[in-house]
Design an enzyme around this catalytic site. Structure first.
Site, PDB file in Angstrom:
ATOM      1  N   ASN A   9      54.510-109.345   8.143  1.00  0.00           N
ATOM      2  CA  ASN A   9      54.274-108.534   9.339  1.00  0.00           C
ATOM      3  C   ASN A   9      54.946-109.251  10.511  1.00  0.00           C
ATOM      4  O   ASN A   9      54.421-110.240  11.008  1.00  0.00           O
ATOM      5  CB  ASN A   9      52.758-108.411   9.550  1.00  0.00           C
ATOM      6  N   TRP A  10      56.091-108.735  10.914  1.00  0.00           N
ATOM      7  CA  TRP A  10      56.849-109.418  11.983  1.00  0.00           C
ATOM      8  C   TRP A  10      56.223-109.216  13.356  1.00  0.00           C
ATOM      9  O   TRP A  10      56.615-109.868  14.306  1.00  0.00           O
ATOM     10  CB  TRP A  10      58.297-108.893  12.014  1.00  0.00           C
ATOM     11  N   LYS A  11      55.314-108.271  13.469  1.00  0.00           N
ATOM     12  CA  LYS A  11      54.701-107.920  14.765  1.00  0.00           C
ATOM     13  C   LYS A  11      55.791-107.604  15.783  1.00  0.00           C
ATOM     14  O   LYS A  11      56.856-107.099  15.409  1.00  0.00           O
ATOM     15  CB  LYS A  11      53.759-109.034  15.239  1.00  0.00           C
ATOM     16  N   HIS A  94      45.456-102.935  11.288  1.00  0.00           N
ATOM     17  CA  HIS A  94      45.534-104.362  11.607  1.00  0.00           C
ATOM     18  C   HIS A  94      44.562-104.678  12.737  1.00  0.00           C
ATOM     19  O   HIS A  94      44.338-103.854  13.624  1.00  0.00           O
ATOM     20  CB  HIS A  94      46.978-104.712  12.015  1.00  0.00           C
ATOM     21  N   GLU A  96      44.863-106.340  15.324  1.00  0.00           N
ATOM     22  CA  GLU A  96      45.433-106.211  16.675  1.00  0.00           C
ATOM     23  C   GLU A  96      45.433-104.742  17.104  1.00  0.00           C
ATOM     24  O   GLU A  96      45.246-104.438  18.281  1.00  0.00           O
ATOM     25  CB  GLU A  96      46.847-106.815  16.707  1.00  0.00           C
ATOM     26  N   GLU A 166      41.791-109.763   6.185  1.00  0.00           N
ATOM     27  CA  GLU A 166      42.304-110.660   7.216  1.00  0.00           C
ATOM     28  C   GLU A 166      41.181-111.025   8.178  1.00  0.00           C
ATOM     29  O   GLU A 166      40.916-110.269   9.143  1.00  0.00           O
ATOM     30  CB  GLU A 166      43.423-109.968   7.997  1.00  0.00           C
ATOM     31  N   GLY A 172      46.748-115.992  13.234  1.00  0.00           N
ATOM     32  CA  GLY A 172      47.528-116.644  14.282  1.00  0.00           C
ATOM     33  C   GLY A 172      46.860-117.866  14.886  1.00  0.00           C
ATOM     34  O   GLY A 172      47.294-118.356  15.935  1.00  0.00           O
ATOM     35  N   SER A 212      46.879-117.088   8.891  1.00  0.00           N
ATOM     36  CA  SER A 212      47.415-118.453   8.895  1.00  0.00           C
ATOM     37  C   SER A 212      47.810-118.947   7.498  1.00  0.00           C
ATOM     38  O   SER A 212      47.629-120.120   7.162  1.00  0.00           O
ATOM     39  CB  SER A 212      46.425-119.428   9.558  1.00  0.00           C
TER      40      SER A 212
HETATM   41  C1  PEP Z   1      48.654-111.026  10.472  1.00  0.00           C
HETATM   42  O1  PEP Z   1      48.701-110.796  11.668  1.00  0.00           O
HETATM   43  O2  PEP Z   1      48.631-110.093   9.649  1.00  0.00           O
HETATM   44  C2  PEP Z   1      48.630-112.419  10.054  1.00  0.00           C
HETATM   45  C3  PEP Z   1      48.169-112.694   8.873  1.00  0.00           C
HETATM   46  O3  PEP Z   1      49.074-113.329  10.976  1.00  0.00           O
HETATM   47  P1  PEP Z   1      49.248-114.909  10.749  1.00  0.00           P
HETATM   48  O4  PEP Z   1      49.823-115.129   9.384  1.00  0.00           O
HETATM   49  O5  PEP Z   1      50.180-115.343  11.837  1.00  0.00           O
HETATM   50  O6  PEP Z   1      47.890-115.522  10.879  1.00  0.00           O
END
Ligand code: PEP
Length: 249
Positions: A9-11, A94, A96, A166, A172, A212
């Site tokens: 997921n590049w966001k 997600h 976010e 998640e 993050g 993470s």
């Molecule tokens: C995500 O936002 O889906 C995610 C897993 O982010 P990160 O790996 O940066 O924690």
């Protein structure tokens, strides 16, 4: 038999040129990853058609889709548009999107349905915030998200869904769930699926861990029987790290 999957997921990162470079690197390095592992990248919308031209081994995902099919919804991108651009997967729900854009379980359920109607595989995200875990409510929170987001689907529809657990406190932050915490929640989610759709459906559902995840911890997370791969944020922005994670099975 469920698939092993590593999805990036590049966001809202990378301009178009940078995105093209990253996609090219990932596609090139993907030849070193076991054929058993499905690799997916989810760049920003604006990159999708260009990135699609560069991919073969790696599959294309989007990060979101609209909760309506078409019409006067300025700024939105429909599931049908994604499908017409060659997108195969779409991340839905997600954390976010839930927290910054007010996406409720019912909005997420509408998106899941539209994705399926357009032959996209939803990557359905669920997970608790830290305060919910601290008060022991994490199983209830995830159960409600899964039930309200997904359990209106028929068995046939549900068979196309990928779930990503998640924990929000791990996204993050550099603090990943322990392998035991991930396994415990994945097993719980699988038991919910078994209760609704039966054991076979539960065994066939890929449940990814996100939060993470990096090359140094992916191996111990993926070694768990109910962890079928990862949804990767930060570490998907470097081809080396993303592919390193995919090689960790
Ligand atoms: C995500 O936002 O889906 C995610 C897993 O982010 P990160 O790996 O940066 O924690």
């Amino acid at each position: 038999m469920r698939k092993k999957i590593v999805a990036g997921n590049w966001k809202m990162n990378k301009n178009l040129q940078e995105g093209i470079t990253l996609a090219q690197e990932v596609e090139k390095m993907a030849s070193g990853v076991s054929g058993e592992v499905e690799l997916i990248i989810a760049p920003p919308f604006i990159h999708l058609t260009e990135v699609k031209k560069l991919l073969g081994r790696v599959k294309l995902g989007a990060q979101n889709c609209a909760s309506e099919a078409s019409g006067a919804f300025t700024g939105e991108v429909s599931a049908a548009m994604l499908a017409s651009a060659g997108v195969q997967y779409v991340i839905i729900g997600h954390s976010e999107r839930r927290s910054y854009y007010g996406e409720t379980n019912s909005i997420i359920n509408k998106k899941v349905r539209l994705a399926l109607e357009n032959n996209l595989h939803p990557i359905f995200c669920c997970g608790e915030v830290l305060s919910e875990r601290e008060k022991g409510a994490h199983f209830d929170v995830v159960r409600k998200q899964v039930e309200e987001g997904l359990f209106t689907l028929s068995s046939e529809e549900f068979s196309k869904v990928i779930i990503a657990y998640e924990p929000v406190w791990a996204i993050g932050t550099g603090v990943n769930a322990t392998p035991a915490q991930a396994q415990e929640m994945h097993q719980y989610i699988r038991s919910l699926i078994a209760g609704k759709y039966g054991e076979t459906a539960a065994n066939n559902t890929s449940i990814l861990y996100g939060g993470s995840c990096k090359p140094s911890n992916a191996g111990e997370l993926f070694a768990n029987p109910d962890v079928d791969g990862g949804l990767i944020g930060g570490a998907s922005l470097k081809a080396d790290d993303f592919i390193g994670i995919a090689k960790a099975f």
